[in-house]
Design a protein around this motif. Structure first.
Motif, PDB file in Angstrom:
ATOM      1  N   GLY A  76      30.951 -28.970 -22.833  1.00 57.23           N
ATOM      2  CA  GLY A  76      31.887 -27.859 -22.995  1.00 57.23           C
ATOM      3  C   GLY A  76      31.318 -26.770 -23.889  1.00 57.23           C
ATOM      4  N   LEU A  77      30.658 -27.178 -24.978  1.00 63.86           N
ATOM      5  CA  LEU A  77      30.044 -26.202 -25.888  1.00 63.86           C
ATOM      6  C   LEU A  77      28.976 -25.409 -25.151  1.00 63.86           C
ATOM      7  N   PHE A  78      28.192 -26.120 -24.354  1.00 63.23           N
ATOM      8  CA  PHE A  78      27.115 -25.484 -23.609  1.00 63.23           C
ATOM      9  C   PHE A  78      27.680 -24.526 -22.563  1.00 63.23           C
ATOM     10  N   MET A  79      28.653 -25.016 -21.802  1.00 64.92           N
ATOM     11  CA  MET A  79      29.233 -24.183 -20.751  1.00 64.92           C
ATOM     12  C   MET A  79      29.953 -22.965 -21.318  1.00 64.92           C
ATOM     13  N   GLY A  80      30.613 -23.154 -22.450  1.00 58.50           N
ATOM     14  CA  GLY A  80      31.325 -22.041 -23.058  1.00 58.50           C
ATOM     15  C   GLY A  80      30.385 -20.959 -23.568  1.00 58.50           C
ATOM     16  N   GLN A  81      29.171 -21.375 -23.949  1.00 58.01           N
ATOM     17  CA  GLN A  81      28.197 -20.433 -24.498  1.00 58.01           C
ATOM     18  C   GLN A  81      27.463 -19.659 -23.411  1.00 58.01           C
ATOM     19  N   ILE A  82      27.224 -20.326 -22.287  1.00 57.01           N
ATOM     20  CA  ILE A  82      26.391 -19.724 -21.247  1.00 57.01           C
ATOM     21  C   ILE A  82      27.266 -19.395 -20.038  1.00 57.01           C
ATOM     22  N   VAL A  87      26.831 -18.000 -17.211  1.00 58.33           N
ATOM     23  CA  VAL A  87      26.304 -18.278 -15.864  1.00 58.33           C
ATOM     24  C   VAL A  87      26.594 -19.723 -15.479  1.00 58.33           C
ATOM     25  N   VAL A  88      26.346 -20.641 -16.418  1.00 57.48           N
ATOM     26  CA  VAL A  88      26.572 -22.060 -16.152  1.00 57.48           C
ATOM     27  C   VAL A  88      28.064 -22.307 -15.936  1.00 57.48           C
ATOM     28  N   GLU A  89      28.871 -21.662 -16.772  1.00 60.97           N
ATOM     29  CA  GLU A  89      30.312 -21.866 -16.667  1.00 60.97           C
ATOM     30  C   GLU A  89      30.822 -21.387 -15.314  1.00 60.97           C
ATOM     31  N   ARG A  90      30.320 -20.198 -14.921  1.00 66.01           N
ATOM     32  CA  ARG A  90      30.738 -19.644 -13.629  1.00 66.01           C
ATOM     33  C   ARG A  90      30.356 -20.562 -12.479  1.00 66.01           C
ATOM     34  N   ALA A  91      29.160 -21.119 -12.562  1.00 62.89           N
ATOM     35  CA  ALA A  91      28.659 -21.952 -11.465  1.00 62.89           C
ATOM     36  C   ALA A  91      29.375 -23.297 -11.411  1.00 62.89           C
ATOM     37  N   LEU A  92      29.736 -23.842 -12.557  1.00 63.94           N
ATOM     38  CA  LEU A  92      30.326 -25.181 -12.566  1.00 63.94           C
ATOM     39  C   LEU A  92      31.846 -25.179 -12.476  1.00 63.94           C
ATOM     40  N   ASP A  93      32.466 -24.035 -12.810  1.00 63.39           N
ATOM     41  CA  ASP A  93      33.928 -24.025 -12.895  1.00 63.39           C
ATOM     42  C   ASP A  93      34.628 -24.436 -11.595  1.00 63.39           C
ATOM     43  N   PRO A  94      34.229 -23.916 -10.410  1.00 59.74           N
ATOM     44  CA  PRO A  94      34.954 -24.304  -9.192  1.00 59.74           C
ATOM     45  C   PRO A  94      34.943 -25.805  -8.935  1.00 59.74           C
ATOM     46  N   ALA A 129      39.216 -27.971 -22.710  1.00 57.17           N
ATOM     47  CA  ALA A 129      39.657 -27.429 -24.004  1.00 57.17           C
ATOM     48  C   ALA A 129      38.459 -26.910 -24.802  1.00 57.17           C
ATOM     49  N   THR A 130      37.328 -27.624 -24.714  1.00 55.57           N
ATOM     50  CA  THR A 130      36.138 -27.185 -25.445  1.00 55.57           C
ATOM     51  C   THR A 130      35.593 -25.879 -24.872  1.00 55.57           C
ATOM     52  N   ILE A 131      35.507 -25.802 -23.547  1.00 54.56           N
ATOM     53  CA  ILE A 131      35.037 -24.562 -22.917  1.00 54.56           C
ATOM     54  C   ILE A 131      35.933 -23.400 -23.333  1.00 54.56           C
ATOM     55  N   GLY A 132      37.248 -23.615 -23.210  1.00 52.14           N
ATOM     56  CA  GLY A 132      38.200 -22.570 -23.582  1.00 52.14           C
ATOM     57  C   GLY A 132      38.059 -22.183 -25.041  1.00 52.14           C
ATOM     58  N   GLY A 133      37.898 -23.186 -25.896  1.00 50.10           N
ATOM     59  CA  GLY A 133      37.765 -22.929 -27.330  1.00 50.10           C
ATOM     60  C   GLY A 133      36.555 -22.068 -27.647  1.00 50.10           C
ATOM     61  N   VAL A 134      35.425 -22.403 -27.050  1.00 49.27           N
ATOM     62  CA  VAL A 134      34.202 -21.641 -27.320  1.00 49.27           C
ATOM     63  C   VAL A 134      34.352 -20.203 -26.821  1.00 49.27           C
ATOM     64  N   LYS A 135      34.967 -20.049 -25.650  1.00 51.60           N
ATOM     65  CA  LYS A 135      35.112 -18.695 -25.104  1.00 51.60           C
ATOM     66  C   LYS A 135      36.090 -17.847 -25.906  1.00 51.60           C
ATOM     67  N   GLU A 136      37.016 -18.510 -26.585  1.00 45.94           N
ATOM     68  CA  GLU A 136      38.037 -17.779 -27.327  1.00 45.94           C
ATOM     69  C   GLU A 136      37.601 -17.399 -28.748  1.00 45.94           C
TER      70      GLU A 136
END
Lengths: 257, 282
Positions: free
Chosen positions: B108-114, B116-123, B166-173
């Motif tokens: 989640g920390l990684f995806m929230g930071q990057i 491109v990765v988040e976009r690719a993995l989210d669906p 929650a981690t992805i959301g937290g990092v993005k926020e």
């Protein structure tokens, strides 16, 4: 770190043909057009102008947070490429880290540059004293009032001992009385630390109180920028006739009376 | 130049009274009042159950009196028959929860930071998340057999998503302004991550962990009701088949207590990690 008492500190800014525009709803909005300006080491320059005139944009370009469309900025002869350790920025909001104490926040700037913690804290304490918060070293940001939090932000910027202090309406959110106290403190700190100070403000009185020169950015992009020398002895008296005269002149430039 | 005062609540309010002898008494009364307003309804519910069952207002064969449930709980724990079930259930949900946290938080920390990765993995994540873990349980059983592995895996699967999202959301926020501030001091990206992004993400991560803990216990019971020979979920079903209703409720009560304990541990850990946000600290 031997810069603690470095007396060959400089902080000369050279701005040449600086232009910057933004795309807004499909239209180009020019905020800065061919601006050239030299700021002397240790000078206090205040930037005033109506909303949207590019004050903050100019400051962000100096900070290296924004890139100009054309033109360049040189500091001590070297072109500005991104943020640099020769400059420190004080924002309108204190931007403190809520999980760090006052001491932790003030030492933050040095710590992220790799200064060992004990050394960073030692230097931080000196500047916490300078802004008058020695008793609140261990307090957390949410326990501080707005004025105190902003002092912490100022101390944090000073702790890294920048050549140039860039301030973006740092007192804009404070109440009138705290604001006057803080203006006096800024004047004292600027004198004691001998830094170059470039500050954006909405408050013309504040500008006259603190400035060696006031840069007036016009709202109308066709109009010329103006530089007003403030030739008054320090510490300045806001009620003195010449001070009032400067204020009237500046207000007249914006069509105010 | 005053430090902002934090309101000290009813106890502090009582202390401001003129009477100098009564404050301790008032503090005790205040605390008792707090207890009643907080736990009064719960105590009333238990009392009503007990009286209703004994008096026959509700069917005691389905809702046995509380004392019999507690007696069954005592027998189960002291006799050891329920204790083993608690141990195996804790092991299943504990391994799954630990694995979900160990994978979910770093990912989640990684995806929230990057982005491109988040976009690719989210669906694909959203797709998996909406696919019920219980519906996939037969698939996991086919792949992993009917043993411990499939049980732990189905719990892990369902537990992963709350903490990960929650981690992805937290990092993005995380406040961009704080990140910018850090950058102006010349902090490198990794330093800003460690000093700004990570601490700022701890509260949302804990929200995810607490949701995950609840999910882990939920899936634990479901998985133990299908093809298990041990565990609290198995005991609930087994006691019902054998009409040992007090034992069934004893197992249900244990599950509730496990849930409360897990939540309390996570809340305590969060308080400790986020001491700066604690009003008691001022």
């Amino acid at each position: 770190m031997t810069v603690l008492n470095d007396d060959i500190r400089r902080g000369e800014v050279m701005i040449r043909d600086l232009s910057k525009s933004f795309a807004l709803k499909g239209q180009r909005l020019t905020v800065l057009r061919n601006l050239s300006l030299d700021i002397a080491p240790g000078e206090s320059l205040m930037i005033v102008g109506p909303s949207g005139c590019g004050k903050t944009t100019l400051l962000r370009i100096l900070a290296g947070l924004d890139v100009p469309d054309s033109g360049e900025v040189r500091i001590d002869g070297a072109p500005v490429l991104g943020v640099g350790t020769d400059r420190a920025v004080i924002f309108q909001e204190p931007r403190l880290l809520p999980w760090l104490t006052v001491l932790g926040n003030v030492a933050f700037g040095l710590e992220v540059r790799g200064v060992p913690r004990t050394q960073a804290c030692e230097r931080a304490r000196r500047y916490i004293r300078l802004v008058g918060l020695a008793e609140f070293e261990d307090a957390f940001p949410r326990q501080l009032s707005g004025g105190m939090a902003q002092r912490v932000g100022i101390a944090r910027a000073l702790t890294v001992q920048p050549e140039i202090l860039l301030l973006d309406e740092p007192l804009g959110a404070l109440d009138a009385m705290t604001k006057i106290t803080m203006q006096e403190e800024l004047a004292r700190i600027w004198r004691e630390e001998e830094v170059t100070m470039v500050m954006v403000t909405h408050d013309l009185e504040e500008a006259i109180y603190l400035a060696d020169r006031v840069l007036v950015l016009p709202g109308d992009k066709g109009a010329q920028v103006a530089l007003v020398d403030i030739d008054l002895p320090r510490p300045r008296n806001r009620n003195e006739a010449r001070f009032v005269k400067y204020r009237q002149n500046l207000m007249a430039r914006f069509g105010l009376h | 130049m005053t430090i902002q005062e934090i309101d000290s609540g009813p106890v502090g309010a009582a202390r401001t009274g003129e009477d100098r002898i009564a404050p301790t008494l008032r503090a005790v009364a205040g605390r008792a009042g707090d207890f009643v307003t907080r736990y009064g309804v719960l105590v009333g519910f238990i009392a009503l159950w007990q009286v209703g069952s004994v008096q026959g207002w509700i069917n005691p064969a389905v809702f046995p009196p509380i004392d019999r449930i507690l007696a069954a709980l005592w027998d189960g724990l002291v006799g050891g028959s329920l204790l083993e079930d608690v141990a195996i259930s804790l092991q299943r949900s504990g391994i799954a929860f630990a694995a979900a946290a160990a994978l979910g938080i770093p990912l989640g920390l990684f995806m929230g930071q990057i982005p491109v990765v988040e976009r690719a993995l989210d669906p694909i994540l959203q797709f998996f998340r909406q696919t019920s873990a219980l519906a996939l349980y037969p698939v996991f059983i086919l792949l992993l057999g009917l043993g411990e592995t499939s049980k732990v895996f189905v719990i892990f699967w369902a537990t992963l998503f709350p903490v990960l999202l929650a981690t992805i959301g937290g990092v993005k926020e995380v406040d961009r302004k704080l990140i910018e501030m850090s950058a102006t001091f010349g902090a490198r990206r990794l330093t800003t991550f460690r000093r700004v992004v990570l601490p700022a993400s701890i509260p949302p991560i804990f929200v995810g962990l607490r949701l995950s803990a609840t999910t882990a216990l939920l899936l634990l019971i479901a998985s133990e009701m299908i093809g298990a020979r041990s565990g609290l979920g198995f005991q609930v079903m087994n006691a019902q088949y054998n009409f040992q209703i007090p034992k069934m409720f004893a197992a249900i009560l244990l599950l509730a207590l496990l849930g409360l304990a897990a939540n309390a541990i996570l809340v305590a850990l969060q308080r400790w990690l986020c001491r700066w946000a604690d009003p008691a600290n001022s």
